[in-house]
Design an enzyme around this catalytic site. Structure first.
Site, PDB file in Angstrom:
ATOM      1  CB  SER A  52      16.603 -28.911  28.314  1.00 34.33           C
ATOM      2  OG  SER A  52      15.890 -28.405  29.611  1.00 34.33           O
ATOM      3  CE  LYS A  67      17.714 -25.334  29.656  1.00 37.65           C
ATOM      4  NZ  LYS A  67      17.224 -24.413  28.712  1.00 37.65           N
ATOM      5  CE  LYS A  80      14.330 -26.359  32.115  1.00 40.27           C
ATOM      6  NZ  LYS A  80      14.066 -24.799  31.719  1.00 40.27           N
ATOM      7  CG  ASP A  86      16.678 -22.611  32.402  1.00 46.36           C
ATOM      8  OD1 ASP A  86      16.700 -21.484  32.920  1.00 46.36           O
ATOM      9  OD2 ASP A  86      15.966 -22.781  31.190  1.00 46.36           O
ATOM     10  CD  GLU A 140      18.333 -21.180  29.653  1.00 43.78           C
ATOM     11  OE1 GLU A 140      19.018 -22.401  29.706  1.00 43.78           O
ATOM     12  OE2 GLU A 140      17.199 -21.045  29.028  1.00 43.78           O
ATOM     13  CG  ASP A 144      14.821 -18.318  27.987  1.00 44.19           C
ATOM     14  OD1 ASP A 144      13.916 -17.882  27.283  1.00 44.19           O
ATOM     15  OD2 ASP A 144      14.616 -19.756  28.436  1.00 44.19           O
ATOM     16  CE  LYS A 196      13.551 -21.170  25.286  1.00 38.90           C
ATOM     17  NZ  LYS A 196      12.978 -20.971  26.770  1.00 38.90           N
ATOM     18  N   GLY A 254      14.512 -24.058  23.239  1.00 40.88           N
ATOM     19  CA  GLY A 254      13.491 -24.868  23.114  1.00 40.88           C
ATOM     20  C   GLY A 254      12.323 -24.683  23.817  1.00 40.88           C
TER      21      GLY A 254
HETATM   22  O1  SMG Z   1      12.522 -28.046  24.028  1.00 39.35           O
HETATM   23  O2  SMG Z   1      14.107 -29.111  25.037  1.00 39.35           O
HETATM   24  C1  SMG Z   1      13.198 -28.519  24.938  1.00 39.35           C
HETATM   25  C2  SMG Z   1      13.011 -27.613  26.260  1.00 39.35           C
HETATM   26  C3  SMG Z   1      14.040 -26.796  26.782  1.00 39.35           C
HETATM   27  O3  SMG Z   1      14.429 -26.552  28.979  1.00 39.35           O
HETATM   28  C4  SMG Z   1      13.761 -26.122  27.840  1.00 39.35           C
HETATM   29  N1  SMG Z   1      13.022 -25.036  27.799  1.00 39.35           N
HETATM   30  O4  SMG Z   1      13.503 -22.207  30.148  1.00 39.35           O
HETATM   31  O5  SMG Z   1      14.476 -22.840  28.345  1.00 39.35           O
HETATM   32  C5  SMG Z   1      13.588 -23.007  29.140  1.00 39.35           C
HETATM   33  C6  SMG Z   1      12.627 -24.260  28.815  1.00 39.35           C
HETATM   34  C7  SMG Z   1      11.227 -23.407  28.690  1.00 39.35           C
HETATM   35  C8  SMG Z   1      10.183 -24.423  28.612  1.00 39.35           C
HETATM   36  S1  SMG Z   1       9.564 -25.312  30.111  1.00 39.35           S
HETATM   37  C9  SMG Z   1       8.117 -24.724  30.133  1.00 39.35           C
HETATM   38 MG    MG Z   2      15.409 -21.156  29.892  1.00 37.92          MG
END
Ligand code: SMG
Ligand code: MG
Length: 369
Positions: free
Chosen positions: A135, A161, A163, A188, A213, A238, A262, A290
């Site tokens: 991510s 992925k 953001k 995401d 997402e 999510d 999660k 994650g």
């Molecule tokens: O653990 O590789 C990881 C991060 C994956 O993008 C990730 N997590 O919304 O899915 C999500 C985010 C939440 C954590 S960011 C604060």
């Molecule tokens: Mg997410």
């Protein structure tokens, strides 16, 4: 197993590079490490509540309060037959899934170790390697993003992925798609959009994304059903999914076609398994999310992701993608074929590096029966 001691540690680990999302920029990660002891056995878990209430309302401080004042007293000194009995003893506590999941994880580890079984097998895992992805936070420019992606693909990651946030979306997707026409790519939004932006999502349909997402509200299920009706790309929820009940609502309302699991968000591995099994019965694929876990939480994630309906690669990356040094031995690595080995030893299957754990601990409290 009679639980005679529980220990909480507030940890703070510096990220190798800042993580930029629609919720802001993270430079380090604060979580709680939970240790339970009973009858000569030790179990470890990680609560993924963060320092800030941006991804979730929970924080390290609220989780600490709930653990110390409600969850730990409900199990301390009790002779527990299994994890289910622990869950029943604190079922009266509403919400606070991340606090619950941290304690539950430590108990799962302890019970798995007491039976000399790996957590993966104990949970019903069927694989010894899981597919993993990475991510990537919002980058300053499209060029920076392409460079990052090239690096991760060279390491073997199977899926990327990125953001997105208003103003930082379609140009990044389009640049990546141009450069990597066959890349397994997903985005995401972390709840950064509303139904007013439906045209943007229609445009995203042209880029062959495997999923979008959490585009809309962080508790929303209804508006997502309206959006899903209008676009071809599968929506994956999510933030909105905290339980099996939420999952049923989302699937029955056709708010999404994929679910991100999660354990921290849904109260632990037990609820995660229920969601996994229900989704399998509805032909809805799931994948493992994650929360930038340390090796302790990551070990649990990898074990859970070895269940059969975890069909898409998870947000489970190598220790070094997050931290210079991990707090477990061995650290987690990605194989060149984009998989990660599922630990096969008892419990979470990795050893806690006490020296490293001590180094990242900012506060510790011990509770004895
Ligand atoms: O653990 O590789 C990881 C991060 C994956 O993008 C990730 N997590 O919304 O899915 C999500 C985010 C939440 C954590 S960011 C604060
Ligand atoms: Mg997410």
């Amino acid at each position: 197993m009679r639980i005679t001691q529980v220990e909480l540690r507030h940890i703070k680990m510096v990220l190798v590079s800042p993580f930029v999302t629609s919720m802001g920029t993270e430079y380090d990660e604060e979580h709680i490490i939970v240790r339970v002891d009973g009858e000569g056995i030790t179990g470890w878990g990680e609560s993924v509540a963060e320092g800030t209430p941006y991804y979730s309302y929970e924080t390290v401080q609220t989780a600490w309060h709930i653990l110390r004042d409600f969850l730990i007293p409900s199990i301390l000194g009790k002779d527990l037959k299994g994890v289910d009995e622990a869950i029943a003893s604190y079922a009266i506590v509403r919400g606070h899934m991340m606090a619950k999941a941290g304690l539950e994880a430590a108990l799962w580890d302890a019970f798995a170790r007491s039976e000399n079984r790996s957590l993966s097998r104990m949970l019903g895992g069927v694989r010894d390697r899981v597919d993993v992805g990475v991510s990537i936070g919002i980058q300053p420019t499209e060029k920076d993003l392409i460079k990052k992606v090239e690096g991760y693909l060279a390491e073997g990651y199977k899926r990327i992925k990125i953001k997105i946030a208003p103003g930082n979306d379609i140009q990044y997707v389009s640049a990546l798609r141009n450069e990597f026409p066959r890349l397994l790519l997903q985005v995401d939004a972390n709840s950064a959009y509303t139904l007013n932006e439906i045209d943007l999502f229609k445009r995203l349909d042209e880029y062959n994304l495997s999923l979008i997402e959490q585009p809309l509200g962080y508790e929303d299920i209804y508006d997502h059903s309206k959006l899903q009706r209008e676009i071809k790309t599968p929506i994956c929820l999510d933030e909105s999914i905290h339980s099996l009940d939420d999952t049923r609502a989302a699937i029955e309302l056709k708010s999404c076609r994929i679910i991100n699991i999660k354990p921290g968000r849904v109260g632990g591995f037990t609820e995660s398994k229920l969601i996994h099994d229900y989704c399998a019965s509805m032909m809805i694929p799931v994948w493992h999310g994650g929360m930038l876990e340390s090796g302790i939480g990551r070990a649990g994630n990898v074990a859970l992701a070895s269940l059969p309906n975890f069909i898409l690669p998870g947000d489970i990356s190598a220790s070094k993608r997050y931290y210079k040094e991990d707090i477990v031995i061995p650290e987690f690595v990605v194989n060149s074929d984009g998989t990660m080995d599922v630990p096969s030893g008892p419990g979470i299957g990795v050893e806690v590096d006490m020296k490293m754990l001590e180094k990242v601990t900012v506060r510790k409290e011990v509770f004895r029966a």
